[in-house]
Scaffold this active site. Structure first.
Site, PDB file in Angstrom:
ATOM      1  CE  LYS A  86     -14.720   7.280  13.792  1.00 13.57           C
ATOM      2  NZ  LYS A  86     -13.367   7.190  13.263  1.00 13.57           N
ATOM      3  CB  THR A  92      -0.868   0.035   1.266  1.00 10.20           C
ATOM      4  OG1 THR A  92       0.000   0.163   2.392  1.00 10.20           O
ATOM      5  CG2 THR A  92      -1.707  -1.215   1.399  1.00 10.20           C
ATOM      6  CD  GLU A 133      -4.904  -2.923   1.676  1.00  9.28           C
ATOM      7  OE1 GLU A 133      -5.231  -2.410   0.577  1.00  9.28           O
ATOM      8  OE2 GLU A 133      -4.605  -2.243   2.672  1.00  9.28           O
ATOM      9  CD1 TRP A 167     -19.176   8.232  13.152  1.00 15.99           C
ATOM     10  CD2 TRP A 167     -19.297   6.649  11.570  1.00 15.99           C
ATOM     11  NE1 TRP A 167     -18.661   7.081  13.684  1.00 15.99           N
ATOM     12  CE2 TRP A 167     -18.721   6.094  12.744  1.00 15.99           C
ATOM     13  CE3 TRP A 167     -19.465   5.846  10.455  1.00 15.99           C
ATOM     14  CZ2 TRP A 167     -18.314   4.758  12.817  1.00 15.99           C
ATOM     15  CZ3 TRP A 167     -19.061   4.521  10.525  1.00 15.99           C
ATOM     16  CH2 TRP A 167     -18.492   3.996  11.697  1.00 15.99           C
TER      17      TRP A 167
HETATM   18  P1  ADP Z   1      -3.207   2.731  -0.999  1.00 17.43           P
HETATM   19  O1  ADP Z   1      -2.074   1.924  -1.463  1.00 17.43           O
HETATM   20  O2  ADP Z   1      -2.958   4.187  -0.762  1.00 17.43           O
HETATM   21  O3  ADP Z   1      -4.094   2.090   0.019  1.00 17.43           O
HETATM   22  P2  ADP Z   1      -5.067   1.966  -2.971  1.00 17.43           P
HETATM   23  O4  ADP Z   1      -4.878   2.177  -4.393  1.00 17.43           O
HETATM   24  O5  ADP Z   1      -5.068   0.592  -2.435  1.00 17.43           O
HETATM   25  O6  ADP Z   1      -3.997   2.838  -2.313  1.00 17.43           O
HETATM   26  O7  ADP Z   1      -6.298   2.808  -2.495  1.00 17.43           O
HETATM   27  C1  ADP Z   1      -7.433   2.231  -2.003  1.00 17.43           C
HETATM   28  C2  ADP Z   1      -8.363   3.277  -1.476  1.00 17.43           C
HETATM   29  O8  ADP Z   1      -8.760   4.194  -2.499  1.00 17.43           O
HETATM   30  C3  ADP Z   1      -9.671   2.690  -0.992  1.00 17.43           C
HETATM   31  O9  ADP Z   1      -9.565   2.150   0.294  1.00 17.43           O
HETATM   32  C4  ADP Z   1     -10.609   3.890  -1.059  1.00 17.43           C
HETATM   33  O10 ADP Z   1     -10.489   4.695   0.084  1.00 17.43           O
HETATM   34  C5  ADP Z   1     -10.089   4.650  -2.261  1.00 17.43           C
HETATM   35  N1  ADP Z   1     -10.953   4.380  -3.419  1.00 17.43           N
HETATM   36  C6  ADP Z   1     -10.770   3.470  -4.391  1.00 17.43           C
HETATM   37  N2  ADP Z   1     -11.774   3.515  -5.291  1.00 17.43           N
HETATM   38  C7  ADP Z   1     -12.641   4.475  -4.870  1.00 17.43           C
HETATM   39  C8  ADP Z   1     -13.889   4.995  -5.357  1.00 17.43           C
HETATM   40  N3  ADP Z   1     -14.457   4.554  -6.482  1.00 17.43           N
HETATM   41  N4  ADP Z   1     -14.480   5.971  -4.645  1.00 17.43           N
HETATM   42  C9  ADP Z   1     -13.914   6.462  -3.520  1.00 17.43           C
HETATM   43  N5  ADP Z   1     -12.751   6.012  -3.017  1.00 17.43           N
HETATM   44  C10 ADP Z   1     -12.107   5.033  -3.675  1.00 17.43           C
END
Ligand code: ADP
Length: 545
Positions: free
Chosen positions: A440, A185, A332, A445
């Site tokens: 919160k 990540t 993940e 929320w």
């Molecule tokens: P990182 O490695 O920073 O976790 P990722 O590419 O795995 O990057 O990012 C995943 C995150 O991106 C998700 O947990 C979510 O918060 C955000 N995300 C992905 N797709 C969407 C979407 N369609 N709308 C809003 N948020 C999104």
């Protein structure tokens, strides 16, 4: 009698490209120009690479890393490394030098294949990479003398390394649960954490990706993944490409609006995938040059990574007559999690209602299960408004972080995504916020993302980031950092007034305080760095009524 238990390994899918789409093209844009060859060529070179890696001592389970843009050589590595039983570790070139060194050492990479123009990134951290045995530099030309010297020490030239090798390689039989891919990540808090993909997980992810109700890519498509192969496997599209044999187009390092538009047109791309900022760049280019590009072949544009604005979705669908499909996923989750497509009954809905659906990130992919749980762990109401923690499970969801202990992220066999979501009555999810960013307030929320978007729509506002700050009574209340456009004069009261009357924001959501600032701190990938903002206000305690 039962059915055969043949292992679900990537070889079975990957060799379909060279076998059944032998003369289908793979096109890469490089700094030197357009490179073209076929799946047959790609398959032969992947086998040459496997022979070369085996001679360098790469064995099953060893980690082979890449630091590279989207291109045909990267695809050859995507093919050869998993199919020979090794593990492909894609390095995210946008990570800080510190994090890059950390993940290379944490993964114990033994070989790194690096694009020549990205070599300086590695050279900066060379002295920390004590475990890496071989560096392979991917440059445009063969004949640089096999081995040459870099600041990292001796390195191989990719072309020379594979050039003399046999185009035959007998892929080993591999256990379907053996690891094949590793991706970390981007680590906005703490060190990056790794997700280890297996042959089985990636096989099932690939097959699902090709379903019509999912990404729906097929051998009839020409696909350009603008999402990077160095992060979350370009959403798995290179694997799907080999499986169904679609023509693949790789944009290389240039991803500005004009370069993307040109490539979409020239290669008659039918399906493309990217993050919202890429599509904003494309829209700006098309608006600035009406009639310049013919994108009539483009049937679908997939968008994820963050939420695309409603106006962007509408613009592309009405202007280019294509299907704009939002998807959600994360490192993940391999990454495909959910895809937003209209159901049959929605085809006749009024445009506004359709856009309500398309603005959500979709229905969970077949094969995965989802729960959206409130603060007590109970499923939230599926009314499109109630917010809860998004939990998922299924065969392509990681069950742990690689060599890292994080039991709190895996409650009762589920993966806690860290996203806060809503679900509507039709099963469509929407990401309301990140768990650490949602405010919160007295047990309820407030979505920082919704508030930011509403504030950024106020005339005179350029940027807005919202965080929760301590409150003596409500636990947390929203504080907005706002950057005004040059010359604009807007007050807190005017912003609140606009939020209530124009954006329909509930009164109890309104920011208690607005800090008018010069700039908002950003992360390396350009997202608001809320960690820094929170740090600035950590000692603040609001006493507002
Ligand atoms: P990182 O490695 O920073 O976790 P990722 O590419 O795995 O990057 O990012 C995943 C995150 O991106 C998700 O947990 C979510 O918060 C955000 N995300 C992905 N797709 C969407 C979407 N369609 N709308 C809003 N948020 C999104």
């Amino acid at each position: 009698m039962t059915m055969m238990n043949t292992p679900l390994t990537m070889r079975v899918l990957m060799e379909r490209g060279p076998l059944y789409a032998a003369d289908t093209e793979i096109v890469s844009k490089t700094r030197a120009g357009i490179h073209r060859y076929t799946y047959a060529d790609m398959g032969r070179r992947a086998k040459q690479l496997a022979n070369a890696l085996a001679k360098l001592g790469v064995k099953q389970g060893d980690r082979v890393a890449t630091l590279a843009w989207n291109s045909y050589r990267h695809l050859e590595i995507y093919y050869a490394v998993p199919c020979m039983g090794a593990v492909l570790h894609t390095l995210n070139l946008r990570l800080s030098a510190e994090h890059l060194a950390y993940i290379i050492n944490h993964a114990e990479d033994s070989v790194i294949c690096v694009d020549d123009e990205l070599l300086p990134l590695l050279e900066r951290i060379g002295d920390q990479l004590t475990g890496v045995k071989h560096f392979i530099v991917m440059s445009g030309v063969a004949g640089s003398g096999g081995q040459f010297t870099t600041k990292l020490g001796p390195a191989h030239n990719y072309e020379d390394l594979i050039g003399g090798e046999s185009t035959e390689f007998s892929w080993p039989e591999i256990d379907e649960n053996a690891p094949m891919g590793l991706c970390y990540t981007s680590g906005t808090t703490g060190n990056p954490k790794g997700a280890m993909y297996t042959h089985r997980s990636n096989y099932l992810h690939t097959v699902t990706q090709c379903m019509t109700d999912s990404m729906g890519v097929s051998g009839a498509d020409t696909v350009m993944a603008v999402v990077p192969m160095f992060h979350a496997n370009a959403w798995g599209l290179p694997y799907s490409g080999c499986t169904v044999g679609f023509k693949q187009v790789f944009p290389g390092p240039t991803m500005d609006g004009a370069s993307i538009c040109q490539l979409l047109q020239d290669e008659k791309v039918t399906f493309t995938a990217g993050v919202p900022t890429i599509w904003m760049g494309v829209k700006a280019e098309l608006e600035a040059n009406p009639g310049k590009y013919d994108l009539s072949n483009l049937r679908a544009m997939t968008c994820g990574g963050s939420a695309p604005p409603r106006a962007l979705i509408d613009w592309f669908e009405t202007t280019l007559n294509l299907e704009f499909v939002q998807a959600w996923g994360m490192t993940e989750t391999s990454p495909l999690g959910s895809v937003a497509r209209l159901k049959a009954k929605m085809k006749d809905w009024p445009r506004d209602k359709q856009l309500d659906v398309k603005q959500r990130c979709g229905v969970i992919a077949p094969g995965l299960e989802v729960r959206v749980a409130d603060i007590n762990g109970n499923e939230i109401a599926h009314d499109g408004a109630a917010m809860g923690k998004l939990l998922v499970r299924g065969p392509w969801i990681t069950s742990e972080y690689y060599k890292a202990d994080a039991p709190e992220r895996f409650p009762d066999g589920w993966f806690d995504t860290g996203d806060i979501a809503t679900m509507d009555a039709e099963g469509y999810l929407a990401i309301a916020d990140r768990d650490k960013d949602v405010i919160k307030s007295g047990g309820e929320w407030i979505s920082s993302v919704d508030l930011e978007n509403a504030i950024m729509a106020v005339p005179g506002v350029a940027e807005a980031a919202v965080i929760g700050v301590n409150h003596i009574r409500w636990q947390e209340r929203p504080l907005a950092c706002v950057v005004l456009k040059p010359g604009a004069e807007v007050t807190h009261a005017q912003i609140n007034e606009h939020l209530v009357t124009k954006a329909g924001i509930a009164k109890w959501w309104l920011p208690d305080e607005i800090a008018f600032v010069e700039a908002i701190p950003k992360t390396s990938v350009g997202k608001f760095d809320k960690k820094v903002i929170r740090e600035q206000y950590k000692d603040k305690v609001l006493t507002t009524a």
